[in-house]
Design a protein around this motif. Structure first.
Motif, PDB file in Angstrom:
ATOM      1  N   UNK A 124      33.630  64.740  56.077  1.00 35.33           N
ATOM      2  CA  UNK A 124      33.105  65.739  57.000  1.00 35.33           C
ATOM      3  C   UNK A 124      34.247  66.189  57.913  1.00 35.33           C
ATOM      4  N   UNK A 125      34.615  67.465  57.816  1.00 37.96           N
ATOM      5  CA  UNK A 125      35.847  67.980  58.418  1.00 37.96           C
ATOM      6  C   UNK A 125      35.592  68.604  59.787  1.00 37.96           C
ATOM      7  N   UNK A 126      36.279  68.081  60.796  1.00 41.27           N
ATOM      8  CA  UNK A 126      36.086  68.496  62.194  1.00 41.27           C
ATOM      9  C   UNK A 126      37.427  68.695  62.893  1.00 41.27           C
ATOM     10  N   UNK A 127      37.345  69.088  64.182  1.00 40.64           N
ATOM     11  CA  UNK A 127      38.536  69.180  65.025  1.00 40.64           C
ATOM     12  C   UNK A 127      38.222  68.711  66.437  1.00 40.64           C
ATOM     13  N   UNK A 128      39.234  68.119  67.077  1.00 36.22           N
ATOM     14  CA  UNK A 128      39.130  67.762  68.486  1.00 36.22           C
ATOM     15  C   UNK A 128      39.976  68.699  69.322  1.00 36.22           C
ATOM     16  N   UNK A 129      39.749  68.688  70.643  1.00 41.65           N
ATOM     17  CA  UNK A 129      40.445  69.647  71.511  1.00 41.65           C
ATOM     18  C   UNK A 129      41.835  69.174  71.914  1.00 41.65           C
ATOM     19  N   UNK A 130      42.144  67.875  71.710  1.00 37.27           N
ATOM     20  CA  UNK A 130      43.437  67.332  72.133  1.00 37.27           C
ATOM     21  C   UNK A 130      43.849  66.230  71.157  1.00 37.27           C
ATOM     22  N   UNK A 131      44.749  65.373  71.584  1.00 37.90           N
ATOM     23  CA  UNK A 131      45.220  64.273  70.743  1.00 37.90           C
ATOM     24  C   UNK A 131      44.591  62.964  71.216  1.00 37.90           C
ATOM     25  N   UNK A 132      44.069  62.198  70.280  1.00 38.91           N
ATOM     26  CA  UNK A 132      43.461  60.913  70.635  1.00 38.91           C
ATOM     27  C   UNK A 132      44.444  60.019  71.395  1.00 38.91           C
ATOM     28  N   UNK A 133      45.724  60.072  71.016  1.00 34.65           N
ATOM     29  CA  UNK A 133      46.716  59.193  71.650  1.00 34.65           C
ATOM     30  C   UNK A 133      47.183  59.708  73.007  1.00 34.65           C
TER      31      UNK A 133
END
Ligand SMILES: [Zn+2]
Length: 230
Positions: A124-133
């Motif tokens: 399931x392909x998504x995107x986040x607004x920033x970097x997890x790290x």
């Protein structure tokens, strides 16, 4: 002699005749193999996921069955919004526990596919607004979030993680591996059903071409490891 097509492919309509109507691509290989479902556009403002999934609809496979639902939530994509216009967050509307019901008509149509096709692998392909790290945010951008169905579920995620991170020089932009997709998500519900299930998240802070390339590398890794692609 009658030449049989090397690959069978068909397009079906999901939620046919409703305002949610969207296309499902069913791509079958010549040989037996696993059933893999690739989903894009559950969230309408996460473009790399659905743009990559659209490209996957053009693939052919050697074995198994590749199902692609590139624009799961067409209304949200048209509005460039996370949620369904006039509705809620589709990725919180799948069964919260085995035997529980979906919480919207669109979620029910998508969940029906998982059951009818006996899906074994879900990407399931998504995107986040920033970097997890990035410690300054709580974004899940640049993560693979898997449901721990079996040791093999994690192993393939690790292979994908290695391939993705090999190309990334800046440590803060590297991908991380997380467990347990959020409750109510398609991946969580599928995992609880025994499916090897993943949410893949790129970061919207990268160029679009980079994000689409990462999305496709993620999908490719699974199709290769599962022998759908040679
Ligand atoms: Zn999302």
């Amino acid at each position: 002699l009658v030449a049989l097509p090397a690959h069978a492919r068909e397009v079906r309509l999901v939620a046919e005749g409703t305002r949610y109507e969207t296309s499902l691509y069913v791509i079958r290989g010549e040989r037996a193999g696993p059933v893999v479902l690739v989903v894009g556009g559950i969230h309408g403002d996460e473009e790399a996921g659905y743009l990559a999934a659209r490209r996957v609809t053009e693939y052919t496979v050697d074995s198994g069955t590749l199902l692609v639902l590139p624009e799961a939530n067409r209304l949200a994509i048209a509005a460039s919004r996370r949620a369904t216009p006039g509705g809620g967050d589709l990725n919180r509307e799948f069964p919260m526990a085995p035997g529980r019901r979906t919480r919207s008509a669109l979620a029910r149509h998508i969940w029906d596919l998982v059951e009818q096709f006996e899906v074994e692998w879900l990407l399931d392909l998504h995107e986040g607004f920033d970097f997890y790290l990035n410690p300054d945010t709580d974004s899940v951008g640049q993560t693979i979030i898997y449901y721990p169905t079996s040791p093999r579920t994690r192993r393939l995620a690790e292979i994908a993680l290695d391939r993705l991170n090999r190309d990334i020089d800046e440590p803060g932009r590297r991908f991380s591996l997380l467990q347990f997709p959020v409750s109510g998500s398609l991946a969580r519900a599928a995992g609880q059903r025994g499916v090897h299930a993943y949410i893949f998240e790129t970061s919207a802070r990268q160029p679009r071409a980079t994000r689409i390339r990462q999305q496709l590398l993620f999908v490719h890794t699974f199709l290769e490891e599962l022998d759908l692609l040679r």
